[in-house]
Design a protein around this motif. Structure first.
Motif, PDB file in Angstrom:
ATOM      1  N   GLY A  59      52.966  57.199  54.551  1.00 19.29           N
ATOM      2  CA  GLY A  59      52.069  57.747  55.894  1.00 19.29           C
ATOM      3  C   GLY A  59      51.401  58.903  55.318  1.00 19.29           C
ATOM      4  O   GLY A  59      50.395  59.260  55.891  1.00 19.29           O
ATOM      5  N   GLN A  60      52.104  59.775  54.581  1.00 16.05           N
ATOM      6  CA  GLN A  60      51.208  60.966  54.112  1.00 16.05           C
ATOM      7  C   GLN A  60      50.082  60.737  53.347  1.00 16.05           C
ATOM      8  O   GLN A  60      49.398  61.599  53.285  1.00 16.05           O
ATOM      9  CB  GLN A  60      52.437  61.892  53.146  1.00 16.05           C
ATOM     10  N   GLN A  73      44.650  60.144  55.693  1.00 19.56           N
ATOM     11  CA  GLN A  73      44.189  61.045  56.529  1.00 19.56           C
ATOM     12  C   GLN A  73      42.826  60.456  57.460  1.00 19.56           C
ATOM     13  O   GLN A  73      42.030  59.854  57.089  1.00 19.56           O
ATOM     14  CB  GLN A  73      43.548  62.279  55.989  1.00 19.56           C
ATOM     15  N   LYS A 102      53.147  54.629  61.921  1.00 21.66           N
ATOM     16  CA  LYS A 102      52.404  54.725  60.616  1.00 21.66           C
ATOM     17  C   LYS A 102      52.768  55.918  59.771  1.00 21.66           C
ATOM     18  O   LYS A 102      52.336  56.113  58.615  1.00 21.66           O
ATOM     19  CB  LYS A 102      50.769  54.754  60.903  1.00 21.66           C
ATOM     20  N   MET A 149      51.878  58.907  59.654  1.00 19.81           N
ATOM     21  CA  MET A 149      50.739  59.759  59.391  1.00 19.81           C
ATOM     22  C   MET A 149      50.831  61.343  59.991  1.00 19.81           C
ATOM     23  O   MET A 149      51.314  61.259  61.096  1.00 19.81           O
ATOM     24  CB  MET A 149      49.604  59.186  59.630  1.00 19.81           C
ATOM     25  N   GLN A 177      45.379  60.788  48.238  1.00 19.34           N
ATOM     26  CA  GLN A 177      45.395  60.430  49.702  1.00 19.34           C
ATOM     27  C   GLN A 177      43.942  59.641  50.134  1.00 19.34           C
ATOM     28  O   GLN A 177      42.823  60.048  49.344  1.00 19.34           O
ATOM     29  CB  GLN A 177      45.164  61.681  50.581  1.00 19.34           C
ATOM     30  N   LYS A 219      43.891  54.282  57.733  1.00 12.61           N
ATOM     31  CA  LYS A 219      45.231  54.384  58.280  1.00 12.61           C
ATOM     32  C   LYS A 219      45.953  53.014  58.068  1.00 12.61           C
ATOM     33  O   LYS A 219      46.226  52.264  59.064  1.00 12.61           O
ATOM     34  CB  LYS A 219      44.936  54.543  60.015  1.00 12.61           C
TER      35      LYS A 219
END
Length: 629
Positions: free
Chosen positions: A57-58, A61, A100, A102, A382, A387
């Motif tokens: 999730g990290q 963006q 997710k 995020m 990233q 997503k």
């Protein structure tokens, strides 16, 4: 709300007296919760506690909307309760955070200081209820100037208002760039924005390219000096609790697009180097790396015919390109910060009546899973505008990507969060935000920069300057707020009744409407259309006219210069700032940050990657007359 969310993280005191936020809700101070522990130890501890899904999730963006009144946006939030009244992100906030996993989001519209603070605090409160309480990092595209482009920038609302970056370049003043960055940093942080998706240090060596307004022009030395000052103002000597982390873009330099077309669109995907000038475009990135930029974003462009160190570079977009991201950026240039791709390399953007395909140049026929793997293999940390962490989880569980590779990226991303102090206190104080955002001294500094950045290209005949205007003139104007003009002069309704006219216009471009976003990106010819040219000429014949051109990219002004009494160029100066210059209350000091070609034929013969390359330019790089004040 998602059932993965837990009670709010409480502020507790450890046995040694250390105050900490109980992010994992167990009543015990974990190493990652300990504000006195080193960042490396905190990262290691948190990483060891994270599931694969939480790590994945990290690595994403996405755009996020803010709700009116400061509420977070959920499935049942009416569109009228979303600031901007439009959903770019179809996923509820609770699902982004709780399912997710995020925690990095790019915020678009904010309506007021009060709404921004309330929403940021509500979002951080929601994040604190996740299993590990990892705080949110909010990012933004530039929002301190005039241009609204939902794919690149937002106009200033309640912040101070400055000229666009090209206008800062026109000032030739490193100290003003540092001042702007420091003011913007404080204003961003006051409303919870802790990451900037800028500066843009692409070099504008191709006059037709659409993204020039957010750059520092075509000179690599100037752009390099500016990026150092910019990062100093935003980040400081190193990231800390008052910093805003910058993502410098678009590596390895997005300026030399084939025929000046933009790489947001399939017809503009190729990036070319006919002058063998690839290294020139790297210079600002070398400066950014040395200055400690927290992030770097690769461009969409696909390198056509590029050879580095004797090896042909794979013709895939730079976000997919291992030779560029790992071989060049990581290994050769020594960069070890976050690499975040530009937006939507995996999935397109489609809503009724609007379509933009994935910008997966060279990977158009691959599926989403293959694209994600290619991006990770290339070395990105990233994925911007995406997503889909479940794809990363699947790639690891299938054995195609090692979890150690995921840990490398997550470690970089977490280091930035810890350095910014978000784990210790992500919440905002409304009184502080009200005092900082749009503060009078910041507004005054931005206004002065608007005035100074104006470029006087011509000013009457030799010995007979038109500017500044004498008092008592009767003025006809187009493209100027009549109420503001009335504070300076008597306003004429007809040019035939005026002593002088003012005409503010935008640089020419071609209208294209095949894809969503095209209207925001000014592309194609730099010549005024026949109708525009005829109107300018007719006004200049009717009355002596000062023509101001908003130079979001160069314009062919040969005929305009011949007809007008004076010609100016601007890069984001409000009517009041502009009129103060015309009426002698402030001084125009701008110098061209690129050359202005004399014809489209000269542009078409120039090389996309070479600066100052059009034959016999109408005005060279650096041209500008200073008006008295």
């Amino acid at each position: 709300m998602s059932d993965t969310l837990s009670p709010t993280a409480a502020a507790l005191t450890a046995p040694d007296g250390t105050r900490f936020r109980d992010l994992d809700h167990d009543g015990i101070m974990a190493v990652y919760e300990n504000p006195t522990a080193s960042i490396d130890d905190r990262v290691d501890d948190l990483l060891s506690r994270m599931t694969l899904a939480e790590k994945a999730g990290q690595m994403f963006q996405s755009v996020i909307e803010s709700g009116r009144g400061g509420v977070v946006v959920e499935h049942d939030t009416p569109d009228d309760d979303i600031v901007g009244a439009e959903r770019y992100n179809k996923t509820a906030t609770s699902d982004l955070l709780g399912e997710k996993h995020m925690t990095h989001f790019n915020v678009l519209e904010l309506e007021s200081v009060e709404q921004a603070v309330a929403w940021s605090n509500a979002l951080q409160e929601a994040a604190s209820r996740t299993r590990l309480g990892i705080p949110v990092t909010l990012s933004t595209d530039p929002r301190h100037a005039f241009v609204r482009n939902v794919g690149a920038s937002l106009p200033s609302a309640f912040f101070s208002k400055w000229p666009e970056p090209l206008g800062l370049a026109a000032l030739r003043d490193v100290d003003t760039v540092r001042e702007f960055a420091d003011i913007a940093r404080a204003e961003y942080a006051s409303v919870g924005i802790r990451a900037a998706l800028h500066p843009t240090v692409d070099l504008t060596t191709e006059p037709r390219w659409a993204r020039q307004i957010h750059t520092f022009g075509e000179d690599a030395e100037l752009a390099s000096a500016y990026v150092r000052a910019y990062l100093d103002g935003f980040q400081g000597a190193e990231l800390g609790a008052t910093s805003v982390a910058c993502t410098t873009k678009h590596f390895p330099g997005g300026g030399p697009q084939k025929n000046g077309e933009d790489a947001h669109f399939p017809y503009g995907r190729e990036q070319v180097y006919p002058g063998d000038n690839f290294d020139y475009h790297l210079e600002p990135f070398r400066a950014a790396i040395a200055a400690g930029t927290a992030g770097i974003m690769p461009y969409y462009g696909l390198p056509e015919g590029l050879v580095l160190d004797g090896e042909p570079v794979e013709e895939v977009g730079f976000g997919f390109n291992k030779q560029i991201l790992t071989g060049l950026l990581r290994e050769k240039l020594g960069y070890d910060g976050v690499i975040c791709t530009d937006w939507a390399l995996v999935h397109g953007y489609t809503t009724p009546g609007r379509e933009l395909p994935p910008k997966a140049w060279g990977m158009e026929h691959a599926d989403a899973r293959t694209r994600v793997k290619k991006i990770l293999d290339a070395g990105a940390d990233q994925l911007g505008g995406e997503k889909c962490p479940e794809i990363v989880v699947d790639l690891v569980e299938s054995g195609e990507i090692a979890e150690q590779r995921i840990d490398e990226s997550v470690r970089r991303l977490l280091r930035v969060k810890f350095a910014l102090g978000l784990f210790d206190d992500p919440f905002l104080d409304l009184d502080h935000a009200r005092a900082v955002a749009g503060a009078a001294d910041a507004v005054a500094a931005g206004h002065a920069a608007q005035q100074r950045s104006i470029i006087v290209l011509t000013n009457g005949d030799t010995g007979r300057a038109v500017l500044p205007f004498r008092t008592g003139l009767r003025v006809y104007a187009e493209g100027v707020d009549r109420a503001i003009l009335a504070e300076f002069a008597e306003v004429a309704d007809d040019p035939r009744d005026a002593d002088i006219a003012i005409l503010r216009v935008k640089a020419p471009s071609e209208v294209r409407q095949t894809f969503y976003f095209e209207t925001f990106f000014h592309q194609g010819s730099l010549e005024f259309s026949p109708d525009e040219a005829a109107h300018i000429d007719a006004l200049c014949r009717a009355v002596p006219t000062v023509v101001d051109v908003f130079l979001d990219r160069p314009a062919i002004l040969t005929d305009v210069v011949a007809a007008a009494a004076a010609v100016t160029g601007s890069f984001g100066s409000g009517d009041r700032a502009y009129l103060e210059v015309l009426f002698g209350q402030a001084r125009a000091e701008g110098r061209l940050p690129f050359e202005l070609p004399s014809s489209m034929a000269a542009v078409e013969r120039s090389r996309e990657d070479v600066p100052f390359d059009t034959e016999a330019p109408l005005f060279p790089y650096g041209h500008g007359l200073t008006t008295p004040a």
